[in-house]
Design a protein around this motif. Structure first.
Motif, mmCIF file in Angstrom:
data_model
loop_
_atom_site.group_PDB
_atom_site.id
_atom_site.type_symbol
_atom_site.label_atom_id
_atom_site.label_comp_id
_atom_site.label_asym_id
_atom_site.label_seq_id
_atom_site.Cartn_x
_atom_site.Cartn_y
_atom_site.Cartn_z
ATOM 1 N N PHE A 58 0.847 -1.187 0.000
ATOM 2 C CA PHE A 58 0.000 0.000 0.000
ATOM 3 C C PHE A 58 0.882 1.236 0.000
ATOM 4 O O PHE A 58 1.983 1.226 0.545
ATOM 5 C CB PHE A 58 -0.923 -0.004 1.226
ATOM 6 N N PRO A 59 0.394 2.327 -0.590
ATOM 7 C CA PRO A 59 1.200 3.543 -0.590
ATOM 8 C C PRO A 59 1.381 4.093 0.817
ATOM 9 O O PRO A 59 0.504 3.969 1.662
ATOM 10 C CB PRO A 59 0.402 4.499 -1.475
ATOM 11 N N GLY A 60 2.538 4.697 1.047
ATOM 12 C CA GLY A 60 2.869 5.283 2.337
ATOM 13 C C GLY A 60 4.362 5.253 2.546
ATOM 14 O O GLY A 60 5.125 5.176 1.587
ATOM 15 N N GLY A 61 4.769 5.287 3.785
ATOM 16 C CA GLY A 61 6.195 5.257 4.082
ATOM 17 C C GLY A 61 6.471 5.518 5.552
ATOM 18 O O GLY A 61 5.555 5.642 6.373
ATOM 19 N N PHE A 62 7.766 5.615 5.872
ATOM 20 C CA PHE A 62 8.182 5.865 7.251
ATOM 21 C C PHE A 62 7.909 7.319 7.618
ATOM 22 O O PHE A 62 8.100 8.224 6.808
ATOM 23 C CB PHE A 62 9.657 5.518 7.446
#
Length: 195
Positions: A57-61
């Protein structure tokens, strides 16, 4: 011994500074379209093909010292999906779950966000202009929320792909909880995966 566990959002704040926070979101929109004029699409759900060849899924730290989880997630979405994400904002109300991984000291926060079909199309169209396109994100993928007459094509085949971390389980749980597909359908798929 288990290496991961579910926590409530408030509990994740007490984990300490040696934990990293990863925020991701399932973006979806109602879709009245039909595949081949006979298979109702009902919803469009987006996932990303990651740089490592896995689906996620799109996103990140997110740096929780300087930003809220949602501020950080929205910043990551802009980087990974482009300018079209400025038409919506993932909020605390979109939060679903948190999962820790003690091996990596990462706590993953999962959100779901309902968009209009026009917003979702804009995200798809503009994603190739995003800063991370071709680097961290290789492309967007629509999840087929149906099974073809052969009993295999569609979602059952899609679930055979390689997913990062708990993304497959998050997908199935969200599809069931949000009633994007029939609950019994997901129960059958979960049982098939377990064997």
């Amino acid at each position: 011994m288990a290496t991961s566990s579910s926590l409530k959002l408030v509990e994740t704040r007490a984990l300490g500074s040696d934990w990293r926070h990863l925020c991701t979101v399932l973006l979806y929109a109602p879709n009245p379209g039909m595949l081949y004029g006979r298979i109702p699409l009902r919803y469009t759900v987006l996932m990303v093909m990651r740089f490592d060849g896995r689906l996620g899924f799109p996103g990140g730290f997110v740096n929780t010292h300087h930003h809220s989880l949602e501020d950080g997630l929205n910043r990551e979405l802009s980087k990974k999906l482009g300018k079209a994400v400025s038409t919506f904002r993932v909020e605390r109300a979109d939060y679903r779950s948190s999962q820790t991984d003690v091996k990596t000291n990462v706590v993953g926060h999962f959100y779901t966000k309902k968009l209009t079909l026009a917003q979702l199309h804009a995200v798809e169209t503009g994603a190739s202009e995003a800063r991370a396109h071709g680097l961290e994100v290789l492309g967007l993928v629509r999840v087929p929320l149906y099974t073809l007459q052969d009993g295999v094509g569609g979602l059952p085949t899609f679930l055979e792909n390689s997913f990062i971390g708990t993304a497959r389980e998050q997908l199935l749980d969200a599809l069931q909880d949000l009633e994007l597909v029939e609950p019994d359908y997901i129960s059958g798929l979960k049982a098939a995966i377990a064997h």
